[in-house]
Write a protein that holds these residues in place. Structure first.
Motif, PDB file in Angstrom:
ATOM      1  N   GLY A 293       0.815  -1.211   0.000  1.00 32.39           N
ATOM      2  CA  GLY A 293       0.000   0.000   0.000  1.00 32.39           C
ATOM      3  C   GLY A 293       0.848   1.260   0.000  1.00 32.39           C
ATOM      4  O   GLY A 293       2.050   1.206  -0.227  1.00 32.39           O
ATOM      5  N   TRP A 294       0.175   2.382   0.254  1.00 40.02           N
ATOM      6  CA  TRP A 294       0.843   3.683   0.289  1.00 40.02           C
ATOM      7  C   TRP A 294       1.657   3.913  -0.996  1.00 40.02           C
ATOM      8  O   TRP A 294       2.804   4.381  -0.966  1.00 40.02           O
ATOM      9  CB  TRP A 294       1.752   3.803   1.521  1.00 40.02           C
ATOM     10  N   THR A 295       1.080   3.533  -2.120  1.00 40.73           N
ATOM     11  CA  THR A 295       1.794   3.626  -3.396  1.00 40.73           C
ATOM     12  C   THR A 295       1.920   5.082  -3.833  1.00 40.73           C
ATOM     13  O   THR A 295       1.082   5.929  -3.506  1.00 40.73           O
ATOM     14  CB  THR A 295       1.072   2.809  -4.481  1.00 40.73           C
ATOM     15  N   GLY A 296       2.963   5.373  -4.617  1.00 41.90           N
ATOM     16  CA  GLY A 296       3.200   6.732  -5.080  1.00 41.90           C
ATOM     17  C   GLY A 296       3.906   6.750  -6.412  1.00 41.90           C
ATOM     18  O   GLY A 296       4.593   5.787  -6.792  1.00 41.90           O
ATOM     19  N   GLY A 297       3.763   7.808  -7.154  1.00 38.08           N
ATOM     20  CA  GLY A 297       4.359   7.922  -8.473  1.00 38.08           C
ATOM     21  C   GLY A 297       5.861   7.715  -8.456  1.00 38.08           C
ATOM     22  O   GLY A 297       6.554   8.217  -7.571  1.00 38.08           O
ATOM     23  N   SER A 298       6.366   6.946  -9.401  1.00 38.21           N
ATOM     24  CA  SER A 298       7.772   6.597  -9.634  1.00 38.21           C
ATOM     25  C   SER A 298       8.279   5.487  -8.721  1.00 38.21           C
ATOM     26  O   SER A 298       9.448   5.108  -8.816  1.00 38.21           O
ATOM     27  CB  SER A 298       8.695   7.819  -9.527  1.00 38.21           C
ATOM     28  N   GLU A 299       7.446   4.959  -7.848  1.00 41.78           N
ATOM     29  CA  GLU A 299       7.855   3.784  -7.074  1.00 41.78           C
ATOM     30  C   GLU A 299       7.737   2.537  -7.943  1.00 41.78           C
ATOM     31  O   GLU A 299       6.962   2.493  -8.892  1.00 41.78           O
ATOM     32  CB  GLU A 299       6.997   3.633  -5.813  1.00 41.78           C
ATOM     33  N   TRP A 300       8.541   1.482  -7.612  1.00 37.27           N
ATOM     34  CA  TRP A 300       8.464   0.242  -8.383  1.00 37.27           C
ATOM     35  C   TRP A 300       8.930  -0.947  -7.555  1.00 37.27           C
ATOM     36  O   TRP A 300       9.639  -0.800  -6.566  1.00 37.27           O
ATOM     37  CB  TRP A 300       9.258   0.343  -9.690  1.00 37.27           C
ATOM     38  N   LEU A 301       8.510  -2.117  -8.024  1.00 35.47           N
ATOM     39  CA  LEU A 301       8.884  -3.394  -7.409  1.00 35.47           C
ATOM     40  C   LEU A 301       9.305  -4.344  -8.520  1.00 35.47           C
ATOM     41  O   LEU A 301       8.703  -4.346  -9.600  1.00 35.47           O
ATOM     42  CB  LEU A 301       7.702  -4.002  -6.643  1.00 35.47           C
ATOM     43  N   GLY A 325      -7.980   6.147  -7.241  1.00 33.33           N
ATOM     44  CA  GLY A 325      -7.304   5.254  -8.163  1.00 33.33           C
ATOM     45  C   GLY A 325      -6.041   5.867  -8.753  1.00 33.33           C
ATOM     46  O   GLY A 325      -5.583   6.943  -8.340  1.00 33.33           O
ATOM     47  N   GLY A 326      -5.453   5.170  -9.747  1.00 35.32           N
ATOM     48  CA  GLY A 326      -4.214   5.644 -10.346  1.00 35.32           C
ATOM     49  C   GLY A 326      -3.738   4.717 -11.445  1.00 35.32           C
ATOM     50  O   GLY A 326      -4.380   3.716 -11.781  1.00 35.32           O
ATOM     51  N   ASN A 327      -2.572   5.026 -12.004  1.00 36.61           N
ATOM     52  CA  ASN A 327      -2.035   4.313 -13.156  1.00 36.61           C
ATOM     53  C   ASN A 327      -0.774   3.520 -12.809  1.00 36.61           C
ATOM     54  O   ASN A 327      -0.030   3.877 -11.896  1.00 36.61           O
ATOM     55  CB  ASN A 327      -1.706   5.295 -14.288  1.00 36.61           C
ATOM     56  N   PHE A 328      -0.537   2.476 -13.618  1.00 40.54           N
ATOM     57  CA  PHE A 328       0.686   1.669 -13.479  1.00 40.54           C
ATOM     58  C   PHE A 328       1.001   1.053 -14.834  1.00 40.54           C
ATOM     59  O   PHE A 328       0.213   1.129 -15.793  1.00 40.54           O
ATOM     60  CB  PHE A 328       0.505   0.578 -12.422  1.00 40.54           C
ATOM     61  N   ARG A 369       9.039  -5.816 -13.737  1.00 39.35           N
ATOM     62  CA  ARG A 369       8.895  -4.630 -12.883  1.00 39.35           C
ATOM     63  C   ARG A 369       7.451  -4.139 -12.920  1.00 39.35           C
ATOM     64  O   ARG A 369       6.874  -3.965 -13.998  1.00 39.35           O
ATOM     65  CB  ARG A 369       9.826  -3.508 -13.331  1.00 39.35           C
ATOM     66  N   PHE A 370       6.885  -3.922 -11.724  1.00 41.16           N
ATOM     67  CA  PHE A 370       5.602  -3.229 -11.585  1.00 41.16           C
ATOM     68  C   PHE A 370       5.928  -1.769 -11.286  1.00 41.16           C
ATOM     69  O   PHE A 370       6.459  -1.454 -10.220  1.00 41.16           O
ATOM     70  CB  PHE A 370       4.768  -3.844 -10.460  1.00 41.16           C
ATOM     71  N   TYR A 371       5.612  -0.886 -12.261  1.00 40.56           N
ATOM     72  CA  TYR A 371       5.981   0.524 -12.135  1.00 40.56           C
ATOM     73  C   TYR A 371       4.733   1.353 -11.840  1.00 40.56           C
ATOM     74  O   TYR A 371       3.746   1.307 -12.598  1.00 40.56           O
ATOM     75  CB  TYR A 371       6.634   1.024 -13.423  1.00 40.56           C
ATOM     76  N   GLU A 372       4.769   2.095 -10.744  1.00 43.64           N
ATOM     77  CA  GLU A 372       3.638   2.919 -10.317  1.00 43.64           C
ATOM     78  C   GLU A 372       3.752   4.297 -10.972  1.00 43.64           C
ATOM     79  O   GLU A 372       4.516   5.154 -10.521  1.00 43.64           O
ATOM     80  CB  GLU A 372       3.627   3.025  -8.787  1.00 43.64           C
ATOM     81  N   GLU A 373       2.969   4.507 -12.028  1.00 42.88           N
ATOM     82  CA  GLU A 373       3.045   5.783 -12.724  1.00 42.88           C
ATOM     83  C   GLU A 373       2.489   6.925 -11.889  1.00 42.88           C
ATOM     84  O   GLU A 373       2.987   8.048 -11.953  1.00 42.88           O
ATOM     85  CB  GLU A 373       2.307   5.696 -14.058  1.00 42.88           C
ATOM     86  N   SER A 374       1.455   6.622 -11.083  1.00 40.96           N
ATOM     87  CA  SER A 374       0.878   7.676 -10.234  1.00 40.96           C
ATOM     88  C   SER A 374       0.580   7.203  -8.816  1.00 40.96           C
ATOM     89  O   SER A 374       0.479   8.013  -7.909  1.00 40.96           O
ATOM     90  CB  SER A 374      -0.411   8.218 -10.868  1.00 40.96           C
ATOM     91  N   GLY A 375       0.449   5.913  -8.587  1.00 48.26           N
ATOM     92  CA  GLY A 375       0.080   5.424  -7.269  1.00 48.26           C
ATOM     93  C   GLY A 375      -1.385   5.702  -6.983  1.00 48.26           C
ATOM     94  O   GLY A 375      -2.193   5.989  -7.873  1.00 48.26           O
ATOM     95  N   GLY A 376      -1.760   5.581  -5.684  1.00 44.91           N
ATOM     96  CA  GLY A 376      -3.144   5.838  -5.295  1.00 44.91           C
ATOM     97  C   GLY A 376      -3.984   4.574  -5.201  1.00 44.91           C
ATOM     98  O   GLY A 376      -5.210   4.639  -5.322  1.00 44.91           O
TER      99      GLY A 376
END
Length: 387
Positions: A293-301, A325-328, A369-376
């Motif tokens: 959780g607590w996802t945010g833009g530019s974070e990745w796994l 919501g948000g994008n990935f 890689r799962f890339y969080e474009e915006s998170g949320g």
């Protein structure tokens, strides 16, 4: 056993006797089971210096003495009054194997020999087995052992006498010594310890204790000293093996390797305080196990995966959002394979829905890689199905 050790020593003038000296001590230890032997001073004495005695032990210390010569410590073992906790050749071969294994793990050739390691490294580590003066079993009989300063460099080790059991009699056997590299820590949990195979052999210039054959030379220091690159983190699957595709990947099981290598997180701690101690934010999940959780833009796994075959795959991701919501996107070996995918607001951070996308993959081992474009959003798991 009718002849005393002193009589045997006095009557033996041939070099072949040196080979049997340590064996004799072990035989005596096996014959004596009571506290009389344990509390006695079972000292054997040989009329040659430490170096020459080790040289007479055919095949046991050839590699050790080669390194002693290479490090310029020959005169030390021949002439100076020192105590030597001697590692056997097998210990050195094991350490060299570990060194080459580590090199291979990092993509280097695992072909190093003794001469590949700088002489200064051998010198530093050999001195950790040497102390000035006499350090005998009788001086190490303290509950916490004795702090020992090694020859030069003032590196601190710990020596401790420990009685063994024999024929079911507690403390009825001979003494052994625990010789420990303290790793510059006062906490025993951080120490690396080895046990002696034989003790208290008096040579013409010092004292000798022999470490067990399973001891690894250098304790835990040879690999990082000889191959500093091994101190760098390395990315690897969290559960030990690549995640299979087709199959399900739990988001909390991202690769080992740390920040910037296996993941990137914008803050410095695990906000959910669950499952793992790194900065990825993990919490308990209402669907079972955990979610990120607590996802945010530019974070990745990142996840090491093994794709079974080439082709198109459907990907079903379990996601939730209570904040719009948000994008990935999904990347494989640095290439965007999914395009931008959107997760809608689901009405709560634990209100889970399935978000679907498709990807084209090639067979083999890859880094996903799962890339969080915006998170949320929160993310629980993703399942790959072959189309």
């Amino acid at each position: 056993m009718k002849m005393s050790l002193q009589q045997f020593t006095a009557r033996s003038t041939h070099p072949q006797w040196y080979t049997g000296a340590l064996l004799l001590l072990l035989v005596i230890a096996g014959c004596k089971k009571d506290n009389t032997y344990r509390n006695a001073k079972p000292t054997a004495e040989v009329p040659v210096n430490t170096y020459d005695f080790l040289k007479s032990q055919q095949g046991l210390y050839d590699t050790l003495l080669y390194l002693v010569d290479k490090a310029g410590l020959t005169d030390t073992l021949k002439n100076e009054n020192i105590t030597f906790f001697a590692p056997q050749d097998y210990s050195i071969k094991t350490a060299l194997y570990n060194l080459n294994f580590s090199r291979g793990k990092y993509g280097f050739k695992g072909d190093w020999t003794l001469d590949s390691v700088p002489a200064a490294v051998w010198d530093t580590l050999l001195r950790r087995y040497m102390m000035r003066g006499k350090v005998g079993a009788d001086s190490l009989q303290y509950a916490d052992g004795v702090m020992l300063n090694t020859l030069a460099y003032n590196y601190q080790m710990n020596g401790k006498s420990v009685p063994t059991a024999a024929s079911g009699i507690q403390n009825g056997g001979p003494l052994v010594l625990q010789y420990s590299d303290m790793n510059r820590s006062r906490f025993i949990r951080d120490w690396s310890t080895s046990i002696t195979q034989s003790i208290d052999l008096k040579t013409a210039n010092g004292w000798l204790h022999v470490l067990e054959s399973k001891h690894v030379f250098g304790f835990v220091s040879l690999v990082p000293m000889a191959f500093p690159y091994s101190l760098n983190p390395i990315q690897s699957p969290y559960l030990g093996l690549p995640s299979p595709i087709p199959g399900t990947i739990e988001f909390e099981d991202y690769d080992d390797g740390g920040e910037g290598l296996a993941y990137h997180d914008n803050d410095g701690g695990n906000n959910g305080n669950q499952y793992r101690t790194e900065a990825v934010d993990i919490e308990n999940c209402s669907e079972g196990t955990y979610n990120v959780g607590w996802t945010g833009g530019s974070e990745w796994l990142e996840y090491t995966v093994e794709v079974a075959s080439d082709g198109a795959y459907a990907v079903a991701l379990r996601m939730a959002s209570g904040g719009g919501g948000g994008n990935f996107r999904l990347e494989m070996d640095g290439v965007n394979v999914s395009g931008t995918v959107h997760c809608n607001d689901t009405g709560g951070w634990q209100n889970w829905v399935t978000v679907n996308t498709t990807v084209n993959l090639t067979a083999g081992k890859h880094i996903l890689r799962f890339y969080e474009e915006s998170g949320g959003y929160n993310i629980n798991k993703m399942t790959f199905y072959k189309l």
